[in-house]
Design a protein around this motif. Sequence first.
Motif, PDB file in Angstrom:
ATOM      1  N   UNK A  38       0.833  -1.207   0.000  1.00  0.00           N
ATOM      2  CA  UNK A  38       0.000   0.000   0.000  1.00  0.00           C
ATOM      3  C   UNK A  38       0.866   1.255   0.000  1.00  0.00           C
ATOM      4  N   UNK A  39       0.218   2.382  -0.157  1.00  0.00           N
ATOM      5  CA  UNK A  39       0.873   3.684  -0.028  1.00  0.00           C
ATOM      6  C   UNK A  39       0.506   4.247   1.339  1.00  0.00           C
ATOM      7  N   UNK A  40       1.515   4.534   2.152  1.00  0.00           N
ATOM      8  CA  UNK A  40       1.309   5.156   3.459  1.00  0.00           C
ATOM      9  C   UNK A  40       1.993   6.516   3.454  1.00  0.00           C
ATOM     10  N   UNK A  41       1.271   7.546   3.790  1.00  0.00           N
ATOM     11  CA  UNK A  41       1.835   8.901   3.842  1.00  0.00           C
ATOM     12  C   UNK A  41       2.525   9.258   2.532  1.00  0.00           C
ATOM     13  N   UNK A  42       1.915   8.829   1.424  1.00  0.00           N
ATOM     14  CA  UNK A  42       2.404   9.145   0.071  1.00  0.00           C
ATOM     15  C   UNK A  42       3.760   8.509  -0.226  1.00  0.00           C
ATOM     16  N   UNK A  43       4.109   7.447   0.503  1.00  0.00           N
ATOM     17  CA  UNK A  43       5.356   6.716   0.315  1.00  0.00           C
ATOM     18  C   UNK A  43       5.071   5.223   0.429  1.00  0.00           C
ATOM     19  N   UNK A  44       6.036   4.401   0.022  1.00  0.00           N
ATOM     20  CA  UNK A  44       5.911   2.988   0.341  1.00  0.00           C
ATOM     21  C   UNK A  44       6.194   2.837   1.834  1.00  0.00           C
ATOM     22  N   UNK A  45       5.585   1.867   2.511  1.00  0.00           N
ATOM     23  CA  UNK A  45       5.722   1.747   3.967  1.00  0.00           C
ATOM     24  C   UNK A  45       7.171   1.559   4.425  1.00  0.00           C
ATOM     25  N   UNK A  46       7.434   1.988   5.641  1.00  0.00           N
ATOM     26  CA  UNK A  46       8.776   1.836   6.213  1.00  0.00           C
ATOM     27  C   UNK A  46       9.209   0.380   6.224  1.00  0.00           C
ATOM     28  N   UNK A  47       8.289  -0.524   6.553  1.00  0.00           N
ATOM     29  CA  UNK A  47       8.642  -1.939   6.649  1.00  0.00           C
ATOM     30  C   UNK A  47       9.088  -2.485   5.295  1.00  0.00           C
ATOM     31  N   UNK A  48       8.551  -1.929   4.219  1.00  0.00           N
ATOM     32  CA  UNK A  48       8.973  -2.342   2.877  1.00  0.00           C
ATOM     33  C   UNK A  48      10.353  -1.778   2.567  1.00  0.00           C
ATOM     34  N   UNK A  72      -4.974   9.847  -2.781  1.00  0.00           N
ATOM     35  CA  UNK A  72      -3.860  10.359  -3.575  1.00  0.00           C
ATOM     36  C   UNK A  72      -2.587   9.563  -3.300  1.00  0.00           C
ATOM     37  N   UNK A  73      -1.870   9.148  -4.342  1.00  0.00           N
ATOM     38  CA  UNK A  73      -0.617   8.418  -4.137  1.00  0.00           C
ATOM     39  C   UNK A  73       0.582   9.329  -3.956  1.00  0.00           C
ATOM     40  N   UNK A  74       0.388  10.642  -4.143  1.00  0.00           N
ATOM     41  CA  UNK A  74       1.536  11.528  -4.121  1.00  0.00           C
ATOM     42  C   UNK A  74       2.478  11.188  -5.264  1.00  0.00           C
ATOM     43  N   UNK A  75       3.757  11.386  -5.042  1.00  0.00           N
ATOM     44  CA  UNK A  75       4.771  11.037  -6.045  1.00  0.00           C
ATOM     45  C   UNK A  75       5.507   9.783  -5.585  1.00  0.00           C
ATOM     46  N   UNK A  76       4.734   8.780  -5.179  1.00  0.00           N
ATOM     47  CA  UNK A  76       5.288   7.607  -4.517  1.00  0.00           C
ATOM     48  C   UNK A  76       6.269   6.834  -5.388  1.00  0.00           C
ATOM     49  N   UNK A  77       6.006   6.718  -6.681  1.00  0.00           N
ATOM     50  CA  UNK A  77       6.886   5.899  -7.516  1.00  0.00           C
ATOM     51  C   UNK A  77       8.275   6.497  -7.663  1.00  0.00           C
ATOM     52  N   UNK A  78       8.353   7.805  -7.791  1.00  0.00           N
ATOM     53  CA  UNK A  78       9.666   8.426  -7.917  1.00  0.00           C
ATOM     54  C   UNK A  78      10.449   8.322  -6.608  1.00  0.00           C
ATOM     55  N   UNK A  79       9.749   8.478  -5.480  1.00  0.00           N
ATOM     56  CA  UNK A  79      10.411   8.309  -4.185  1.00  0.00           C
ATOM     57  C   UNK A  79      10.851   6.864  -4.000  1.00  0.00           C
ATOM     58  N   UNK A  80      10.003   5.931  -4.416  1.00  0.00           N
ATOM     59  CA  UNK A  80      10.334   4.512  -4.291  1.00  0.00           C
ATOM     60  C   UNK A  80      11.515   4.139  -5.182  1.00  0.00           C
ATOM     61  N   UNK A  81      11.599   4.760  -6.348  1.00  0.00           N
ATOM     62  CA  UNK A  81      12.732   4.504  -7.243  1.00  0.00           C
ATOM     63  C   UNK A  81      14.048   4.780  -6.511  1.00  0.00           C
ATOM     64  N   UNK A  82      14.081   5.870  -5.746  1.00  0.00           N
ATOM     65  CA  UNK A  82      15.283   6.216  -4.983  1.00  0.00           C
ATOM     66  C   UNK A  82      15.502   5.234  -3.832  1.00  0.00           C
ATOM     67  N   UNK A  83      14.407   4.770  -3.217  1.00  0.00           N
ATOM     68  CA  UNK A  83      14.530   3.788  -2.136  1.00  0.00           C
ATOM     69  C   UNK A  83      15.121   2.478  -2.656  1.00  0.00           C
ATOM     70  N   UNK A  84      14.644   2.032  -3.806  1.00  0.00           N
ATOM     71  CA  UNK A  84      15.173   0.810  -4.412  1.00  0.00           C
ATOM     72  C   UNK A  84      16.640   1.010  -4.795  1.00  0.00           C
ATOM     73  N   UNK A  85      16.942   2.158  -5.362  1.00  0.00           N
ATOM     74  CA  UNK A  85      18.315   2.452  -5.777  1.00  0.00           C
ATOM     75  C   UNK A  85      19.258   2.431  -4.580  1.00  0.00           C
ATOM     76  N   UNK A  86      18.811   3.001  -3.453  1.00  0.00           N
ATOM     77  CA  UNK A  86      19.633   3.011  -2.237  1.00  0.00           C
ATOM     78  C   UNK A  86      19.884   1.601  -1.717  1.00  0.00           C
ATOM     79  N   UNK A  87      18.971   0.683  -2.037  1.00  0.00           N
ATOM     80  CA  UNK A  87      19.122  -0.713  -1.616  1.00  0.00           C
ATOM     81  C   UNK A  87      19.877  -1.544  -2.649  1.00  0.00           C
TER      82      UNK A  87
END
Length: 239
Positions: A38-48, A72-87
């Motif tokens: 899910x989208x939490x606070x316009x981001x992917x969840x912390x646990x993810x 509203x999903x916010x800009x979740x995919x672009x933020x998630x892209x950076x989260x995946x990249x950091x991992x």
Amino acid sequence: GNSLQIAQEIASRTGQEITFINSGGSADTDDTVFVVCPVYSYNIPRIVREYLPKMQLKPEQKAVLVVNFGSSPGNVLMAAFKDFEAAGIELRYGFGFQMPENYIMMFEPPSEEEIRELTSLVPEHVEYMLAHINGESHFEIQDSRFASLFTHFGRKWEKRMSSTKAFRVSGECTSCGLCESICPRHVISIKDGRPVWTSDSCEHCCGCIHRCPAGAISHKKSFKRSRYVNPNVHLPDSF
């Protein structure tokens, strides 16, 4: 249940098995790995986000993020892209599906008719997604005005939203222990026959509130709102 319905639809079409990240499982060896959340606070969840470094994908494996949101999903995919990249993971595909709103700390769940309408679209959404993950990178989601701003501040709100001090348990509690079993953060324990929140690391998934068979659990901001359970997901599937 919204994410699980989507994951089950993907699994039924691809033949893959579902891994629950809170169970400690690692990513499988399939060519394509789907991360559904899910989208939490316009981001992917912390646990993810915390789970991503544990996936250890091989270079030839494709990572696909599938998020679902109520409003509203916010800009979740672009933020998630950076989260995946950091991992250390290259996120090549991202999709977002609108599903019934279930964050009852702020919103009343939708009507039964709207729930049926939104959940009935899952097979169509998944079919579309699977048809678009064999070519170049693809990111697609319903966007919103000021999306990046929402996502930026949403990340800052997370610490405040992790508090468990506002949860309440009424006398209707039957000590069944279901809330303890389904909590993704394992912050609920049954003590003296009643649930107790042991840590301020809650995801605010609202699962304990929605799934309580006696309706005994509430939050000070959800007290008068109705509960929501995805009609296409049965309780045993959630474990």
